[in-house]
Design a protein around this motif. Structure first.
Motif, PDB file in Angstrom:
ATOM      1  N   GLN A   1       4.937  -2.284   2.669  1.00 30.93           N
ATOM      2  CA  GLN A   1       5.116  -2.153   1.768  1.00 30.93           C
ATOM      3  C   GLN A   1       5.843  -2.658   1.317  1.00 30.93           C
ATOM      4  N   ASP A   2       5.597  -3.198   0.227  1.00 31.07           N
ATOM      5  CA  ASP A   2       6.863  -3.609  -0.905  1.00 31.07           C
ATOM      6  C   ASP A   2       7.883  -2.348  -1.103  1.00 31.07           C
ATOM      7  N   ASN A   3       8.846  -3.059  -1.797  1.00 37.90           N
ATOM      8  CA  ASN A   3      10.006  -2.099  -2.453  1.00 37.90           C
ATOM      9  C   ASN A   3       9.349  -1.379  -2.958  1.00 37.90           C
ATOM     10  N   LEU A   4       8.627  -1.412  -4.434  1.00 37.56           N
ATOM     11  CA  LEU A   4       7.761  -0.155  -5.303  1.00 37.56           C
ATOM     12  C   LEU A   4       7.176   0.921  -4.270  1.00 37.56           C
ATOM     13  N   ASP A   5       6.330   0.064  -3.291  1.00 42.26           N
ATOM     14  CA  ASP A   5       5.442   1.185  -2.236  1.00 42.26           C
ATOM     15  C   ASP A   5       6.051   2.436  -1.965  1.00 42.26           C
ATOM     16  N   THR A   6       7.567   1.764  -1.573  1.00 42.63           N
ATOM     17  CA  THR A   6       8.246   2.533  -0.427  1.00 42.63           C
ATOM     18  C   THR A   6       8.847   3.854  -1.222  1.00 42.63           C
ATOM     19  N   LEU A   7       9.047   3.092  -3.025  1.00 44.44           N
ATOM     20  CA  LEU A   7       9.105   4.470  -3.776  1.00 44.44           C
ATOM     21  C   LEU A   7       8.714   5.174  -3.462  1.00 44.44           C
ATOM     22  N   ARG A   8       7.353   4.344  -3.911  1.00 48.16           N
ATOM     23  CA  ARG A   8       6.399   5.505  -4.562  1.00 48.16           C
ATOM     24  C   ARG A   8       5.963   6.640  -3.362  1.00 48.16           C
ATOM     25  N   GLN A   9       6.203   5.958  -2.145  1.00 45.88           N
ATOM     26  CA  GLN A   9       5.665   7.205  -1.200  1.00 45.88           C
ATOM     27  C   GLN A   9       7.097   7.864  -1.106  1.00 45.88           C
ATOM     28  N   GLU A  10       7.555   7.880  -1.337  1.00 45.06           N
ATOM     29  CA  GLU A  10       8.455   8.883  -1.364  1.00 45.06           C
ATOM     30  C   GLU A  10       7.778  10.299  -2.031  1.00 45.06           C
TER      31      GLU A  10
ATOM     32  N   PHE B   1       1.118  -1.295   0.297  1.00 42.18           N
ATOM     33  CA  PHE B   1      -0.021   0.296   0.028  1.00 42.18           C
ATOM     34  C   PHE B   1       0.987   1.389   0.302  1.00 42.18           C
ATOM     35  N   ILE B   2      -0.292   2.272  -0.569  1.00 39.92           N
ATOM     36  CA  ILE B   2       0.753   3.429   0.183  1.00 39.92           C
ATOM     37  C   ILE B   2      -0.162   4.045   0.996  1.00 39.92           C
TER      38      ILE B   2
ATOM     39  N   LYS C   1      -1.445   7.546  -0.188  1.00 31.49           N
ATOM     40  CA  LYS C   1      -1.982   8.388  -0.871  1.00 31.49           C
ATOM     41  C   LYS C   1      -3.529   7.897  -1.112  1.00 31.49           C
ATOM     42  N   THR C   2      -4.540   8.422  -0.909  1.00 27.72           N
ATOM     43  CA  THR C   2      -5.685   8.300  -1.324  1.00 27.72           C
ATOM     44  C   THR C   2      -6.226   7.430  -2.546  1.00 27.72           C
ATOM     45  N   GLY C   3      -6.933   6.061  -2.254  1.00 26.05           N
ATOM     46  CA  GLY C   3      -7.681   5.490  -3.047  1.00 26.05           C
ATOM     47  C   GLY C   3      -6.311   3.994  -3.131  1.00 26.05           C
ATOM     48  N   GLU C   4      -5.280   4.407  -2.289  1.00 25.88           N
ATOM     49  CA  GLU C   4      -4.489   2.702  -1.910  1.00 25.88           C
ATOM     50  C   GLU C   4      -3.926   2.504  -0.324  1.00 25.88           C
ATOM     51  N   ASP C   5      -5.637   3.257   0.757  1.00 27.72           N
ATOM     52  CA  ASP C   5      -5.189   3.420   1.703  1.00 27.72           C
ATOM     53  C   ASP C   5      -5.879   2.641   2.507  1.00 27.72           C
ATOM     54  N   VAL C   6      -6.770   2.043   1.527  1.00 29.66           N
ATOM     55  CA  VAL C   6      -7.775   0.932   2.600  1.00 29.66           C
ATOM     56  C   VAL C   6      -7.329  -0.351   2.422  1.00 29.66           C
ATOM     57  N   ILE C   7      -7.476  -0.443   4.306  1.00 34.02           N
ATOM     58  CA  ILE C   7      -6.499  -2.226   4.158  1.00 34.02           C
ATOM     59  C   ILE C   7      -8.078  -3.271   5.019  1.00 34.02           C
TER      60      ILE C   7
ATOM     61  N   THR D   1       5.260  16.077  -3.793  1.00 35.18           N
ATOM     62  CA  THR D   1       5.353  16.467  -5.326  1.00 35.18           C
ATOM     63  C   THR D   1       4.272  16.580  -5.482  1.00 35.18           C
ATOM     64  N   THR D   2       4.063  16.862  -6.574  1.00 40.19           N
ATOM     65  CA  THR D   2       2.587  16.956  -7.995  1.00 40.19           C
ATOM     66  C   THR D   2       2.502  15.889  -9.090  1.00 40.19           C
ATOM     67  N   TYR D   3       3.308  14.744  -8.390  1.00 43.55           N
ATOM     68  CA  TYR D   3       3.399  13.447  -9.609  1.00 43.55           C
ATOM     69  C   TYR D   3       3.142  12.655  -7.712  1.00 43.55           C
ATOM     70  N   SER D   4       1.992  12.031  -9.013  1.00 46.10           N
ATOM     71  CA  SER D   4       1.588  10.735  -8.290  1.00 46.10           C
ATOM     72  C   SER D   4       1.604   9.595  -9.873  1.00 46.10           C
ATOM     73  N   LEU D   5       2.922   9.026  -9.964  1.00 45.78           N
ATOM     74  CA  LEU D   5       2.634   8.006 -10.839  1.00 45.78           C
ATOM     75  C   LEU D   5       1.967   6.313  -9.815  1.00 45.78           C
ATOM     76  N   PRO D   6       1.452   5.693 -10.860  1.00 40.76           N
ATOM     77  CA  PRO D   6       0.997   4.326 -10.822  1.00 40.76           C
ATOM     78  C   PRO D   6       1.979   3.720 -10.743  1.00 40.76           C
ATOM     79  N   ARG D   7       1.925   1.969 -10.251  1.00 37.18           N
ATOM     80  CA  ARG D   7       3.088   0.430 -10.092  1.00 37.18           C
ATOM     81  C   ARG D   7       3.158   1.212 -11.698  1.00 37.18           C
ATOM     82  N   THR D   8       2.881   1.213 -13.007  1.00 35.99           N
ATOM     83  CA  THR D   8       3.106   0.634 -13.989  1.00 35.99           C
ATOM     84  C   THR D   8       3.490   1.377 -14.545  1.00 35.99           C
ATOM     85  N   SER D   9       3.594   2.889 -14.240  1.00 36.37           N
ATOM     86  CA  SER D   9       5.009   3.736 -14.615  1.00 36.37           C
ATOM     87  C   SER D   9       6.984   3.438 -14.113  1.00 36.37           C
TER      88      SER D   9
END
Length: 683
Positions: free
Chosen positions: A502-511, A402-403, A405-411, A517-525
């Motif tokens: 968080q896995d390694n990818l979501d740890t990066l996205r959490q930054e 998870f991260i 960000k709203t929309g990805e934080d519901v457990i 930042t104004t960037y909101s990048l999906p995992r597929t980016s």
């Protein structure tokens, strides 16, 4: 009896001795005892013989050894010394039996202070023709001895005969002697009445003539004579005076060697609970090697800090008497506490047992008590709740991370209650504690149904970490049963829990979220492509290996195209920075813009290299425009930066050839005018 002995010429002038005696006669001395003293009634020595003569005077001495007042003697008392004289001699006047010869001695079985004089008489005399001075034919000397024939006497003041004492107690008493005490002993222990004073020297037993040596108190440890048995035992102490007269002192005592043993068996020390909360009995076991005299309890409500006094709770400490076991061992019980006297919480119970010598043993237990709630026929505490699963239910895939960000934080958390299914009756009592940054607690939403049942919880707002977190986020969900009963809130936490991290990818996205930042990048980016140029994954001065993921697929293609474009001009593309994670972009050594497109994998930096570096960088800058770059920059040797041709003020500087120029606008970049240190291209 006095005796005359043949001295065989010892000590005489042999050149004047004309004849030796070959015999002597003996005289019996008759002694009478009057008022404890020996008195000489008749004494005499053998007659002189005129034909013998010598010039040696008679002399007698008494040895100081054993003499009063320095010494005291054990019966029989003795005294003696040496003599000098001519021929045969005789000693008279001594008490008891005296012996002759040049060394003489007397002994007596009398006691007390004995004084007197002894006389030595020689049996040779001088003829006038000899020319010698007439020697003394007899000489007397005084003696004085102190003889102790009586035993010392002792009594025991503590303990009384037949009493119970501790093994570490002291036996105390008094001792007397007619002259001088020495010591009292018990086993290997002894008490000296003389303290550090020596008892004797080479002359015999020393006499100090002190009052505190005739009447004194003493003490000895019970452990020196008493044994750790549970029966009446006789002990023996030996009392000695200065000369060794001994008196035995016998006494009978019980010896208590141990502290009472006491246990609390209900409530259980291990389970920390009553086996039957409807009947909160307190019971246990107590024992002692001699016997238990008294028992009591202290019961404390730890949450309310109050004490049970037998009929109610009070603010100060209180004790409750308990019937002690009869004899040396047995069980005990207290039934004065009922379920109505208890509230749910923690209670500290201490049980004390005192034996007959006031030793105290103690046992304690901390126990939890819970009011009982019944749901139907089932005791509420009989239900068990378990966490079965935890997922990110806001994403259709990659649900184990998870991260914030709203929309990805519901457990979502799955749970089950055994032995029965979760029903509408139980559902209101099920709650969750989710631990993590700004954890949450409370009832699940929606209500639990089915078995297993699922509820949802939204990860709470997370504070912005402008410098990054340094570690992945994780949340742990603990299910619990909770209810209110008789005004009390009760909780039963599950022994099981589930964690989502968080896995390694979501740890990066959490930054990207944390650094706002104004960037909101999906995992597929993100991808794991290898860089076409090594410098495309370098952030100067920053550790780049913190992530397994990056964005290189697009940047690789642009860098390859730009490298191919400058190749015909004899230029080799040398990128020194490409993709940057948000923390790497923010590093002071990098100096990246707040929303740098480096973080999107859409920009690269290059720097001069070789002799024609200025021309090389200018060529790359020129070709980046032809390759569709929307950002194309060059930096001169004084760090004059031109941003897309927009320069509100010029910066003046002097070249080494002293030509005054201005930092040119973007479209005015010229060859060989300045040394362009490095450049930037972005798409």
């Amino acid at each position: 009896m006095c005796r005359c002995d043949n001295f065989k010429g010892f000590g005489m002038n042999s050149h004047k001795l004309t004849k030796k005696l070959s015999s002597c006669s003996r005289l019996l001395l008759l002694l009478y005892f009057v008022q404890g003293e020996a008195i000489l009634l008749a004494a005499g020595c053998p007659p002189y013989e005129p034909s013998d003569y010598c010039c040696l005077a008679s002399k007698i001495t008494v040895s100081p050894a054993g003499q009063y007042p320095r010494y005291i003697q054990y019966s029989s008392g003795t005294f003696g010394g040496t003599t000098e004289g001519c021929g045969y001699g005789c000693i008279t006047g001594g008490v008891g039996e005296c012996g002759g010869d040049h060394t003489w001695g007397c002994s007596t079985s009398q006691g007390g202070l004995i004084t007197g004089a002894v006389t030595y008489t020689s049996n040779l005399q001088m003829t006038p023709e000899s020319g010698c001075v007439l020697p003394r034919v007899s000489e007397a000397v005084n003696y004085s001895i102190l003889v102790d024939i009586a035993k010392p006497q002792g009594t025991i003041s503590f303990p009384e005969s037949g009493a119970i004492v501790k093994s570490d107690d002291m036996i105390t008493g008094e001792a007397t002697d007619d002259y001088q005490l020495w010591a009292i002993s018990a086993g290997s222990q002894y008490y000296s009445f003389l303290g550090d004073l020596p008892r004797q020297d080479d002359g015999g037993y020393l006499y100090y003539d002190r009052a505190d040596s005739r009447n004194a108190s003493w003490e000895l440890p019970v452990s020196a004579v008493g044994r750790c048995v549970d029966t009446l035992q006789e002990i023996t102490l030996n009392l000695y005076d200065a000369v060794g007269n001994t008196e035995e002192i016998k006494h009978s005592i019980y010896v208590d060697c141990s502290v009472p043993l006491v246990t609390i068996d209900e409530p259980s020390t291990y389970a920390n609970a009553w086996s039957d909360p409807t009947r909160p009995v307190i019971r246990g076991y107590a024992s002692d090697d001699i016997g238990i005299a008294k028992m009591w309890l202290v019961i404390r409500d730890m949450d309310a800090d109050r004490y049970w006094n037998g009929s109610g709770w009070q603010a100060g400490a209180a004790i409750i008497s308990v019937v002690a076991p009869v004899g040396k061992t047995g069980s005990w019980e207290y039934i004065g506490l009922t379920k109505n006297d208890l509230r749910s919480g923690r209670f500290a119970i201490k049980a004390y047992a005192k034996d007959k010598v006031d030793r105290v043993g103690m046992a304690q237990v901390t126990v939890g008590y819970t009011k009982r709630l019944y749901l139907g026929k089932m005791d509420f505490t009989s239900y068990t709740i378990h966490a079965k699963d935890i997922r990110n239910i806001a994403r259709s895939e990659d649900t184990n991370s998870f991260i914030t960000k709203t929309g990805e934080d519901v457990i979502g958390v799955s749970a089950e209650i055994t032995p029965y299914r979760i029903t509408g009756t139980l559902s209101p009592y099920v709650k969750w504690d989710v631990f993590g940054a700004n954890g949450v607690s409370g009832n699940p939403v929606p209500a639990l149904v089915g078995n297993p049942s699922r509820f949802y919880t939204r990860i709470p707002p997370i504070p912005v970490y402008k410098d990054g977190r340094g570690a992945p986020l994780s949340y742990t969900a603990f299910p619990r049963l909770e209810y209110e009963y008789e005004g009390e809130t009760q909780k039963y936490h599950s022994p099981s829990w589930k964690t989502i991290s968080q896995d390694n990818l979501d740890t990066l996205r959490q930054e990207y979220v944390d650094l706002a930042t104004t960037y909101s990048l999906p995992r597929t980016s993100f991808d794991m492509d290898l860089p076409a140029f090594p410098g495309l994954l370098v952030s100067p001065g920053f550790e780049t290996s913190r992530h397994d993921w990056h964005i290189l697929k697009y940047l690789n293609s642009k860098a390859i195209a730009l490298g191919n474009a400058v190749g015909p001009f004899g230029v080799i593309l040398r990128p020194n920075s490409g993709y940057r994670c948000p923390i790497g972009n923010k590093d002071p050594n990098v100096g990246g813009e707040y929303n740098s497109i480096h973080m999107l994998g859409r920009a690269l930096d290059y720097q001069q290299e070789g002799i024609n570096s200025s021309n090389d960088n200018w060529t790359v800058w020129k070709q980046s425009q032809n390759q569709g770059a929307t950002e194309y920059l060059l930096y001169d040797q004084l760090n004059c930066r031109v941003n897309n041709g927009d320069l509100s003020a010029y910066t003046e500087f002097k070249l080494p050839i002293m030509i005054n120029v201005k930092c040119p606008k973007q479209n005015e970049f010229l060859r060989r005018v300045t040394s362009y240190r490095h450049g930037h291209a972005g798409w």
